[in-house]
Structures are given as C-alpha cells and as structure tokens.
Design an enzyme around this catalytic site. Structure first.
Site, PDB file in Angstrom:
ATOM      1  N   GLN A 112      23.411 -31.067  -7.611  1.00  0.00           N
ATOM      2  CA  GLN A 112      23.922 -31.793  -6.162  1.00  0.00           C
ATOM      3  C   GLN A 112      22.789 -32.977  -5.579  1.00  0.00           C
ATOM      4  O   GLN A 112      23.002 -32.625  -3.815  1.00  0.00           O
ATOM      5  CB  GLN A 112      23.813 -30.855  -5.166  1.00  0.00           C
ATOM      6  CG  GLN A 112      24.569 -29.058  -6.207  1.00  0.00           C
ATOM      7  CD  GLN A 112      24.011 -27.954  -4.504  1.00  0.00           C
ATOM      8  OE1 GLN A 112      23.677 -27.331  -4.818  1.00  0.00           O
ATOM      9  NE2 GLN A 112      25.490 -27.660  -4.366  1.00  0.00           N
ATOM     10  N   LEU A 209      15.545 -24.581  -4.904  1.00  0.00           N
ATOM     11  CA  LEU A 209      15.719 -26.629  -4.873  1.00  0.00           C
ATOM     12  C   LEU A 209      16.522 -26.312  -2.962  1.00  0.00           C
ATOM     13  O   LEU A 209      17.067 -27.407  -3.366  1.00  0.00           O
ATOM     14  CB  LEU A 209      16.308 -26.536  -5.988  1.00  0.00           C
ATOM     15  CG  LEU A 209      16.000 -26.604  -7.161  1.00  0.00           C
ATOM     16  CD1 LEU A 209      16.331 -27.472  -8.613  1.00  0.00           C
ATOM     17  CD2 LEU A 209      14.556 -27.781  -7.347  1.00  0.00           C
ATOM     18  N   ASN A 241      15.496 -30.555   0.332  1.00  0.00           N
ATOM     19  CA  ASN A 241      17.502 -30.496  -0.406  1.00  0.00           C
ATOM     20  C   ASN A 241      17.590 -31.099  -1.844  1.00  0.00           C
ATOM     21  O   ASN A 241      17.498 -32.206  -1.925  1.00  0.00           O
ATOM     22  CB  ASN A 241      17.940 -29.857  -0.009  1.00  0.00           C
ATOM     23  CG  ASN A 241      17.694 -28.794   1.544  1.00  0.00           C
ATOM     24  OD1 ASN A 241      17.160 -27.667   1.264  1.00  0.00           O
ATOM     25  ND2 ASN A 241      18.420 -28.710   2.692  1.00  0.00           N
ATOM     26  N   CYS A 242      18.415 -29.852  -2.687  1.00  0.00           N
ATOM     27  CA  CYS A 242      19.193 -30.826  -3.232  1.00  0.00           C
ATOM     28  C   CYS A 242      20.723 -30.326  -3.268  1.00  0.00           C
ATOM     29  O   CYS A 242      21.332 -29.761  -4.210  1.00  0.00           O
ATOM     30  CB  CYS A 242      18.539 -30.106  -5.157  1.00  0.00           C
ATOM     31  SG  CYS A 242      16.926 -30.952  -4.836  1.00  0.00           S
ATOM     32  N   VAL A 243      20.796 -29.804  -1.622  1.00  0.00           N
ATOM     33  CA  VAL A 243      22.465 -29.605  -2.167  1.00  0.00           C
ATOM     34  C   VAL A 243      23.394 -30.617  -1.730  1.00  0.00           C
ATOM     35  O   VAL A 243      22.617 -31.745  -2.165  1.00  0.00           O
ATOM     36  CB  VAL A 243      22.274 -28.855  -0.144  1.00  0.00           C
ATOM     37  CG1 VAL A 243      21.434 -26.927  -0.492  1.00  0.00           C
ATOM     38  CG2 VAL A 243      21.403 -30.059   0.506  1.00  0.00           C
TER      39      VAL A 243
END
Length: 428
Positions: A112, A209, A241-243
């Site tokens: 993401q 993550l 974050n990896c959203v």
C-alpha cells in the site's frame, strides 16, 4: 506550552562538496549523508536523488515523507523516543525547512505504498509535487523480513531529515510563527465566551506495517490521552505506516497537521482551542469499545463544546470513526468528522463502511476510488513495476506506452484526512 516555529524556505536542492544552506539553497554532500544514514545489517545500498517541482519525475514506491526540523531552544529534540531522548517536547523554538521534504523509497515494503509525480495530472493530487524533494533510495538485503525492512527505512528517513535539519541550527529563520496552548484552567479562563474546541486525532494502528509511534511507543499499546498540539509539531508522532498512500499520514503531515494549524488560526477569534486527544484504531471490537469510550470520556472531562475527529485509513477504521462520533455526540459535544470516501469508481457505492445519524457534519477528502491516467514521465526514481500491485493499481495499470491507470488512492497524500486547510469558517 509556547512554541516558536521558525521557518527557512528552501528554493532548491543541489549536490555539492559541502553540506550547507546558503541563500535558500540546500547543498548536500552525497557521500557524507549516505554514510550518516546507512545501516548495513538490513540495507544493501543507499543512494540519493533530487526531484524538483515541475520536473518530469515519478517517485514510487513512496514509504514516508519527512520535513526536516531541528529544536534549537527548549526541552528535548525532534522525534523524541525515536532519535532523541524521551523528553517532553512542544515548547521553546524549532526551525523547520519549508518547501522541501525527505522522501524514502526503494524496494517495496508493503503493497500500500504510493506514487509522487512531480508534474502532470498526478502532481495535482499530491502536496509533495510542490516541494523540493531529497529522495533516499534504500534497497534491502535479500531475505530481510518486511518488518525489519520497514523499520530500517523508517530510521534512515529520520536520520536523513536530522542531518539536513542540523544545517539550519545556527541560521536565523526568515519568519517565526508562535503557537501557544496554556494550562487547561488558564486556557479556559482566557476566552470564557468562545466555544471550547478540541481535536480527536485517530492514529492508524491496525496490524503489522500499520503502525504509528507516539514518543517512540507503538500506538497499538496506548489508551487515548491528551497532548499539547505543539508536541506534535516537534515530532512526538511519526509514521510507520504502509496503508494506502492517500489515507496514511506521512510523518510530514503529522508535523504539519492542517487541522491543528487551522484550529490555531481560529483560536482566540472564533474558538478556544484546548488541545488534542489522540486515540488508536483497533482490530478487535473490545479494543474499539475501550478506545472510543475513553475518547468520549476525555471530551466530557475537558467540557468541550465541539471537536474535530479525523480518521487515518478506511474500511475497518470507519467503525472506530463512527463509534467515536456517536459516543462524543452522546456527551452533548458537537462533532465534525474528517474522512475520505471509497464510493466505487462510479461514485455510487456506500462511501463509508459504517454510519450513524450522529455523523451529520462531515468534511470529505474526496473519493479515493476515482480513476486517473498518469502520463509517461521521463525519469523514474524507485521501482515502476510496483504500480501494478500497490493499492489502487491492478495487473494492467502500467501500460505499454508508459502511462499508468490507477485509482487516486495510489497517490501519496491524494485525499489525506489531516491534510491542509480543510476547516471552513462555518464548521461550528
């Protein structure tokens, strides 16, 4: 707390033999900076690139974006609990390098991560097309686990921002903006006739993550609490974050939270801004109930008249958002929620995964499912093949002619919920 935020405007970045800031230009000794940030236990290589507004450059996958800041007076240092000792920050004087950012990229960490285009259609959707960007390309060693990779890249970005910011320590800022929040009873007494307003700042904390850190602590482990707004300006909250790129708050956005800045601008004129309540977004119902109960309790404890509630992420966090909203409203506190929407490519789907009649005042960041076609650009920094797998892309996103068809959720900062200038004068 009273924070003086000094601003130095960076108009260009250039590689040079000596690292310095001179006449609003940042000069960077490439080898020296790489040596200062390199972590050879996880990372195979580090390289640097520069991308300026208007250049035919695409950066992907974007991990984080950071504005360099240095604390020159007052307790603690920038990014407490991460790079600086765990001391309370938010007062004294901090210098920020405006008009530039440190951007981290390299092999993808999580699916993401996003895209920054410095020109074209994509540039219209991201604030980071307007900044002079120093890109740190950190490539991992083979076999490194995702969470190890994410942490290494996160720290490399913070170290690069610290290295750059230190160049401004002895410089006189071009302008100084003052932000002040007094102790609660004193603050209330100063403007007794103005509505008491707070800000509920929802932090993304839903799984591996999907991390946000508060004074170095993973916010999954916190219960809602109160912060001075100026603590956030000194880096008390950072992103891990990896959203989805349009939903996550990069560290840059935490430092430059638009809701906080807008509330300060109205403070003493239209409202009495009392402070920030931070809360997390949870996976399990019991945790959602606990955090939303505490958030509503703190709003009542502060005897607020109104709050802004911003959300980070979408889908499951919509439940946290609506629970916060309806419980705060039940305490007779007026609530405005700030979110984006996932209404489908045709805009006809339900915008949020949850809803309630109490959520009757909404500021929207737009429909993240909207499709855009990004033009072919001359230079790619990072790895272009990931646009087929990041959120908002698909296996056919990257076309043979070099154009890219994606939903705007793939663009870093496209509909960011705590972005820049969302609050109108008639919010309350």
């Amino acid at each position: 707390m009273r924070l003086e935020l000094g601003k130095i405007h960076i108009k260009d970045i250039q590689f040079a033999a000596e690292s310095k800031i001179e006449a609003n230009v940042l000069y960077v000794n490439k080898e020296e900076l790489v040596k200062a940030v390199f972590e050879d236990d996880v990372i195979e290589s580090v390289d640097l690139e520069i991308a300026r507004p208007g250049e035919s450059v695409r950066i992907t996958p974007v991990k984080d974006v950071i504005e360099p800041r240095v604390k020159v007076e007052g307790r603690g240092g920038i990014f407490p609990g991460i790079l600086s000792k765990v001391d309370t920050v938010g007062e004294g004087r901090t210098i920020a390098l405006k008009g530039m950012a440190v951007v981290t990229t390299g092999k993808i960490v999580g699916f993401q991560e996003g895209i920054i285009d410095m020109t074209g259609v994509g540039a219209d959707y991201t604030p980071f097309s307007k900044t002079n960007n120093l890109i740190v390309i950190a490539e991992p060693k083979e076999g490194v686990k995702q969470h190890e990779h994410e942490k290494a890249v996160r720290y490399i970005g913070f170290k690069a921002a610290r290295y750059i910011a230190e160049l401004a320590r002895s410089l006189e800022p071009e302008e100084v903006e003052v932000f002040e929040t007094k102790p609660l009873l004193e603050q209330i007494a100063e403007y007794p006739d103005l509505p008491k307003v707070g800000y509920v700042y929802m932090l993304q904390t839903q799984g591996l993550l999907h991390d946000t850190y508060v004074y170095g602590v993973d916010a999954k482990q916190i219960v809602p609490t109160i912060l001075y707004p100026t603590e956030i300006m000194d880096g008390a909250i950072v992103s891990g974050n990896c959203v989805s790129a349009c939903d996550k708050n990069p560290t840059y956005v935490h430092l430059n939270n638009g809701v906080i800045e807008d509330l300060y601008r109205k403070h003493g004129k239209e409202i009495n801004f009392l402070g920030v309540i931070i809360t997390n977004e949870n996976v399990y119902l019991m945790d959602k109930e606990r955090s939303s109960n505490w958030t509503a309790k703190l709003c009542r404890y502060l005897n607020l008249d109104a709050v802004i509630v911003s959300q980070e992420g979408f889908g499951n966090p919509d439940t946290d958002l609506i629970m916060n909203c309806k419980k705060i409203e039940a305490e007779k506190v007026k609530t405005v929620i700030v979110t984006d929407e996932y209404a489908g490519r045709d805009g006809a789907s339900q915008s949020l995964a949850d809803a309630d009649v109490a959520a009757n005042a909404v500021v929207t960041g737009g429909n993240a499912n909207q499709v855009v076609v990004l033009p072919k650009l001359d230079k790619i920094i990072g790895h272009i093949d990931v646009v087929n797998v990041i959120a908002g892309g698909n296996q056919d996103s990257l076309r043979e002619d070099g154009t890219i068809e994606v939903e705007i959720q793939a663009i870093t900062g496209a509909t960011n919920e705590t972005g820049f200038g969302y609050l109108s004068a008639k919010t309350f």
